[in-house]
Design a protein around this motif. Sequence first.
Motif, PDB file in Angstrom:
ATOM      1  N   ASN A 132      52.002  46.809  48.248  1.00 54.14           N
ATOM      2  CA  ASN A 132      51.177  45.904  49.056  1.00 54.14           C
ATOM      3  C   ASN A 132      49.682  46.062  48.792  1.00 54.14           C
ATOM      4  OD1 ASN A 132      53.474  44.902  50.546  1.00 54.14           O
ATOM      5  ND2 ASN A 132      53.482  46.850  51.658  1.00 54.14           N
ATOM      6  N   VAL A 133      49.309  46.660  47.644  1.00 56.73           N
ATOM      7  CA  VAL A 133      47.906  46.970  47.411  1.00 56.73           C
ATOM      8  C   VAL A 133      47.047  45.711  47.301  1.00 56.73           C
ATOM      9  CG1 VAL A 133      48.137  47.095  44.895  1.00 56.73           C
ATOM     10  CG2 VAL A 133      46.327  48.380  46.039  1.00 56.73           C
ATOM     11  N   GLU A 135      47.428  42.790  48.878  1.00 62.35           N
ATOM     12  CA  GLU A 135      47.190  42.265  50.220  1.00 62.35           C
ATOM     13  C   GLU A 135      46.182  43.144  50.970  1.00 62.35           C
ATOM     14  OE1 GLU A 135      50.064  42.725  48.813  1.00 62.35           O
ATOM     15  OE2 GLU A 135      51.044  40.756  48.741  1.00 62.35           O
ATOM     16  N   GLU A 136      46.315  44.470  50.802  1.00 61.30           N
ATOM     17  CA  GLU A 136      45.403  45.392  51.470  1.00 61.30           C
ATOM     18  C   GLU A 136      43.969  45.192  50.963  1.00 61.30           C
ATOM     19  OE1 GLU A 136      46.910  49.259  50.722  1.00 61.30           O
ATOM     20  OE2 GLU A 136      48.792  48.938  51.809  1.00 61.30           O
ATOM     21  N   TYR A 137      43.826  45.006  49.671  1.00 62.37           N
ATOM     22  CA  TYR A 137      42.495  44.824  49.088  1.00 62.37           C
ATOM     23  C   TYR A 137      41.857  43.531  49.578  1.00 62.37           C
ATOM     24  CZ  TYR A 137      38.822  45.078  45.530  1.00 62.37           C
ATOM     25  OH  TYR A 137      37.609  45.158  44.889  1.00 62.37           O
ATOM     26  N   ARG A 139      42.471  41.977  52.371  1.00 59.62           N
ATOM     27  CA  ARG A 139      42.103  42.149  53.778  1.00 59.62           C
ATOM     28  C   ARG A 139      40.788  42.914  53.889  1.00 59.62           C
ATOM     29  NH1 ARG A 139      47.738  42.899  54.756  1.00 59.62           N
ATOM     30  NH2 ARG A 139      47.497  45.168  54.582  1.00 59.62           N
ATOM     31  N   MET A 140      40.608  43.936  53.044  1.00 57.57           N
ATOM     32  CA  MET A 140      39.382  44.714  53.053  1.00 57.57           C
ATOM     33  C   MET A 140      38.185  43.835  52.694  1.00 57.57           C
ATOM     34  SD  MET A 140      38.173  48.175  50.976  1.00 57.57           S
ATOM     35  CE  MET A 140      39.745  48.255  50.263  1.00 57.57           C
TER      36      MET A 140
END
Length: 226
Positions: A132-133, A135-137, A139-140
């Motif tokens: 999920n990296v 999507e996490e990036y 969002r950040m």
Amino acid sequence: MRRSKTTNTLVIVSDYTKGIYHDKWIGGVLHFTGMGKTGDQDINWAQNATLAACGRNGVDIHLFEVMNAGEYIYCGRIELVDKPYTDIQPGEDGIDRKVWMFPIRPVPDNDVEKPTMFVFKDMDDFKTRGKNVDEEYMRMIAEQKKSGKKVAEKPALPISVAPPVPPRSAVVVPPEIVGKQVKHKAYGEGTITEVTDTIIVVSFNSVGEKKLGYEVCIKNKLIEFV
């Protein structure tokens, strides 16, 4: 990807801020996603074909990375270190499609800047942490846009800075090679008709006139004089 026939170069950009292509550094190799935003990608289309033939077509490939919108970091020339392979990624329309992944590495193999969230020790590490990296990036990035901060200022995203790469000595193409007969691994036999800076123009019997990077051809033994 952007191709220049004048300089016989291809520029590729790994942009982590758009969330369209899902590139990853695994074991020191960048797995770079090919061209095509929607639908299945074609390895024989446009600059996908140019990158796939890297090392055989005489084209110099240069890599840039974008970790903050609009800021391009030059990572140097690259080489293809393994065969391209297919993967499944969502397209710009959100629909899963087949993409081509190109395993590439800077030449020389220097420690270029990398977004740590996208760096994995090996394939097992990627399978464990990388699901999920993307999507996490994204969002950040969205959160930091609201706060007005850059991605690089986020403590969770440390950056490893590349040591300076010593300048390469200038390539000198001997003018007396004009008129010489050569044999190219892909194009067959031809005659050098022109030399411009580091580019040689060869008229091949099979495919007509081609512009080739002299240094790449000599270094990778793409041509031999006959």
